[in-house]
Scaffold this active site. Structure first.
Site, PDB file in Angstrom:
ATOM      1  N   GLY A  31       0.877  -1.167   0.000  1.00 17.11           N
ATOM      2  CA  GLY A  31       0.000   0.000   0.000  1.00 17.11           C
ATOM      3  C   GLY A  31       0.912   1.213   0.000  1.00 17.11           C
ATOM      4  O   GLY A  31       1.670   1.413   0.954  1.00 17.11           O
ATOM      5  N   HIS A  46     -10.328  -1.251  17.764  1.00 12.00           N
ATOM      6  CA  HIS A  46     -10.013   0.070  17.227  1.00 12.00           C
ATOM      7  C   HIS A  46     -11.328   0.648  16.719  1.00 12.00           C
ATOM      8  O   HIS A  46     -11.901   0.155  15.779  1.00 12.00           O
ATOM      9  CB  HIS A  46      -9.021  -0.114  16.075  1.00 12.00           C
ATOM     10  CG  HIS A  46      -8.501   1.165  15.520  1.00 12.00           C
ATOM     11  ND1 HIS A  46      -8.090   2.221  16.301  1.00 12.00           N
ATOM     12  CD2 HIS A  46      -8.290   1.558  14.244  1.00 12.00           C
ATOM     13  CE1 HIS A  46      -7.653   3.192  15.525  1.00 12.00           C
ATOM     14  NE2 HIS A  46      -7.772   2.821  14.276  1.00 12.00           N
ATOM     15  N   ASN A  94      -8.147  -0.850   7.764  1.00  9.44           N
ATOM     16  CA  ASN A  94      -9.399  -0.914   8.542  1.00  9.44           C
ATOM     17  C   ASN A  94     -10.474  -1.713   7.820  1.00  9.44           C
ATOM     18  O   ASN A  94     -10.412  -1.823   6.592  1.00  9.44           O
ATOM     19  CB  ASN A  94      -9.913   0.504   8.783  1.00  9.44           C
ATOM     20  CG  ASN A  94      -9.276   1.111  10.018  1.00  9.44           C
ATOM     21  OD1 ASN A  94      -9.093   0.428  11.014  1.00  9.44           O
ATOM     22  ND2 ASN A  94      -8.929   2.375   9.934  1.00  9.44           N
TER      23      ASN A  94
HETATM   24  N1  APR Z   1      -2.915  -4.405  -3.224  1.00 10.02           N
HETATM   25  C1  APR Z   1      -2.053  -3.400  -2.970  1.00 10.02           C
HETATM   26  N2  APR Z   1      -2.426  -2.127  -2.780  1.00 10.02           N
HETATM   27  C2  APR Z   1      -3.721  -1.850  -2.855  1.00 10.02           C
HETATM   28  C3  APR Z   1      -4.702  -2.849  -3.111  1.00 10.02           C
HETATM   29  C4  APR Z   1      -4.239  -4.167  -3.307  1.00 10.02           C
HETATM   30  N3  APR Z   1      -5.077  -5.164  -3.569  1.00 10.02           N
HETATM   31  N4  APR Z   1      -5.916  -2.248  -3.113  1.00 10.02           N
HETATM   32  C5  APR Z   1      -5.716  -0.941  -2.860  1.00 10.02           C
HETATM   33  N5  APR Z   1      -4.407  -0.704  -2.712  1.00 10.02           N
HETATM   34  C6  APR Z   1      -3.718   0.559  -2.452  1.00 10.02           C
HETATM   35  C7  APR Z   1      -4.339   1.759  -3.142  1.00 10.02           C
HETATM   36  O1  APR Z   1      -3.931   1.806  -4.504  1.00 10.02           O
HETATM   37  C8  APR Z   1      -3.781   2.910  -2.320  1.00 10.02           C
HETATM   38  O2  APR Z   1      -2.585   3.434  -2.877  1.00 10.02           O
HETATM   39  O3  APR Z   1      -3.800   0.885  -1.074  1.00 10.02           O
HETATM   40  C9  APR Z   1      -3.451   2.262  -0.958  1.00 10.02           C
HETATM   41  C10 APR Z   1      -4.241   2.861   0.189  1.00 10.02           C
HETATM   42  O4  APR Z   1      -3.805   4.157   0.352  1.00 10.02           O
HETATM   43  P1  APR Z   1      -4.776   5.373   0.767  1.00 10.02           P
HETATM   44  O5  APR Z   1      -6.075   5.226   0.041  1.00 10.02           O
HETATM   45  O6  APR Z   1      -3.996   6.635   0.633  1.00 10.02           O
HETATM   46  O7  APR Z   1      -5.101   5.059   2.286  1.00 10.02           O
HETATM   47  P2  APR Z   1      -4.252   5.406   3.596  1.00 10.02           P
HETATM   48  O8  APR Z   1      -4.642   6.748   4.087  1.00 10.02           O
HETATM   49  O9  APR Z   1      -2.810   5.120   3.345  1.00 10.02           O
HETATM   50  O10 APR Z   1      -4.877   4.341   4.602  1.00 10.02           O
HETATM   51  C11 APR Z   1      -4.730   2.955   4.378  1.00 10.02           C
HETATM   52  O11 APR Z   1      -5.105   2.367   6.665  1.00 10.02           O
HETATM   53  O12 APR Z   1      -5.854   3.550   8.523  1.00 10.02           O
HETATM   54  C12 APR Z   1      -6.192   2.682   7.506  1.00 10.02           C
HETATM   55  O13 APR Z   1      -8.494   3.209   7.150  1.00 10.02           O
HETATM   56  C13 APR Z   1      -7.218   3.283   6.586  1.00 10.02           C
HETATM   57  O14 APR Z   1      -7.710   1.198   5.564  1.00 10.02           O
HETATM   58  C14 APR Z   1      -7.039   2.435   5.378  1.00 10.02           C
HETATM   59  C15 APR Z   1      -5.542   2.147   5.360  1.00 10.02           C
END
Ligand code: APR
Length: 320
Positions: A10, A176, A121
């Site tokens: 991510g 959480h 989450n």
């Molecule tokens: N494999 C890899 N990456 C993925 C996948 C997947 N199957 N699906 C989505 N992603 C990536 C998205 O492309 C995005 O870049 O996960 C990333 C999530 O980043 P953000 O949307 O910026 O979210 P962020 O603020 O980093 O939070 C991530 O943490 O606190 C928790 O609730 C929040 O679940 C969320 C997570």
């Protein structure tokens, strides 16, 4: 000795912040993984160029290929979708469960010896699902929530009392979310129980209750302000503290979503508890004595986690 390798699955807001912190602290080389093409590569390139300015020596790479996770010592998972307007809790669960399946398999096939910290989450369900899908030992998969929740509690208490955050030791248990249990009986201001300190400062119980409530809703307050995303600086900082505890065999006692089997009346669930993190991952869960009220609040929190797991099993019967 080879450098440690930290994989960040991510490369969104938290993932990018994690990469910056890990590199700045020279914890090891960093691999940013995301399904979005170009995103991890772009962030890796940008962050690499901080090196000469900040003086850190870490190789930061971006990838869309799970094979690049091979040999990772720590994997921090933030992959997933946030809840969007009109999306039910079950819709979100369904989407992120699929993500945990892909990530779990990627870890199992490429770095099964890693220590895995989940941030996605709904945390308590996602960390459980990630463990199930990866098949890693329970002590090597943990969720980040308590460090963040207690940091929020500590911040608000420090502001209220006009003391340094360094002197506040805040304690939070449970899931959480809205059912988390800030434990005031174990929260101290440089060793002074917070309720005693409140009396000294003339702060009444009602005000402490308001701070507890603000802590419970701490994530939502930030979402409300940011409007287009959720908190990322403090969540990333919290997970880095957990990764450092593992890599440095620090035996830190940190509140985290650990697998609890037998303690706190919990059988085989991931719940927020104080846990010892060292070279063997989660080395122990510390069971503290709770007041009747705290115990019953924890029960509510555990029940909410259990309900989420039932929903997960309904969505993906392979988890049942
Ligand atoms: N494999 C890899 N990456 C993925 C996948 C997947 N199957 N699906 C989505 N992603 C990536 C998205 O492309 C995005 O870049 O996960 C990333 C999530 O980043 P953000 O949307 O910026 O979210 P962020 O603020 O980093 O939070 C991530 O943490 O606190 C928790 O609730 C929040 O679940 C969320 C997570």
């Amino acid at each position: 000795m080879a450098r440690k390798k930290i994989a960040l699955v991510g490369a969104g807001m938290i993932g990018g912040t994690l990469a910056h912190l890990a590199a700045k602290k020279e914890m090891g080389d960093v691999v940013l993984f995301d399904i979005a093409e170009g995103l991890p590569q772009g962030k890796a390139l940008d962050l690499s160029q901080c090196g000469p300015i900040e003086g850190f020596d870490a190789k930061i790479t971006g990838t869309n290929d799970y094979a690049d996770l091979a040999g990772s010592d720590v994997v921090i998972v933030t992959a997933g979708s946030p809840r969007k307007p009109g999306m039910s809790r079950d819709d979100l669960l369904g989407i992120n469960l699929k993500v945990m399946k892909a990530v779990g398999e990627g870890i199992k096939n490429n770095c099964p010896d890693a220590f895995v910290i989940c941030i996605t989450n709904p945390l308590d369900a996602m960390v459980w699902a990630l463990r199930e899908f990866s098949g890693l030992p329970h002590n090597k998969v943990v969720g980040m929530a308590g460090v963040l929740d207690s940091a929020r509690f500590a911040t608000f208490l420090a502001w209220e009392f006009g003391v340094s955050v360094k002197d506040v030791n805040a304690f939070v248990l449970g899931g959480h979310g809205d059912t988390m249990v800030p434990v005031t009986s174990y929260t101290t201001i440089n060793g002074i129980p917070v309720n005693d300190f409140a009396k000294i400062k003339g702060v009444d119980q009602g005000r402490i209750d308001e701070i507890v409530d603000r802590t419970r809703k701490g994530g939502g307050e930030i979402v409300g302000l940011l409007k287009t995303g959720s908190a990322f600086y403090a969540p990333a900082t919290s997970a880095i503290a957990m990764a450092e505890a593992y890599l440095g065999d620090q035996k830190r006692i940190l509140p985290c979503a650990a697998h609890v089997d037998g303690k706190y009346g919990v059988n085989g669930l991931y719940v927020g508890v104080p846990a010892v993190i060292g070279a063997n991952g989660i080395e122990d869960v510390v069971e503290i004595e709770l007041s009747d009220e705290e115990a019953s609040n924890l029960k509510v929190s555990v029940d909410a986690v259990e309900e989420l797991l039932v929903a997960c099993k309904n969505i993906d019967p392979s988890l049942a």
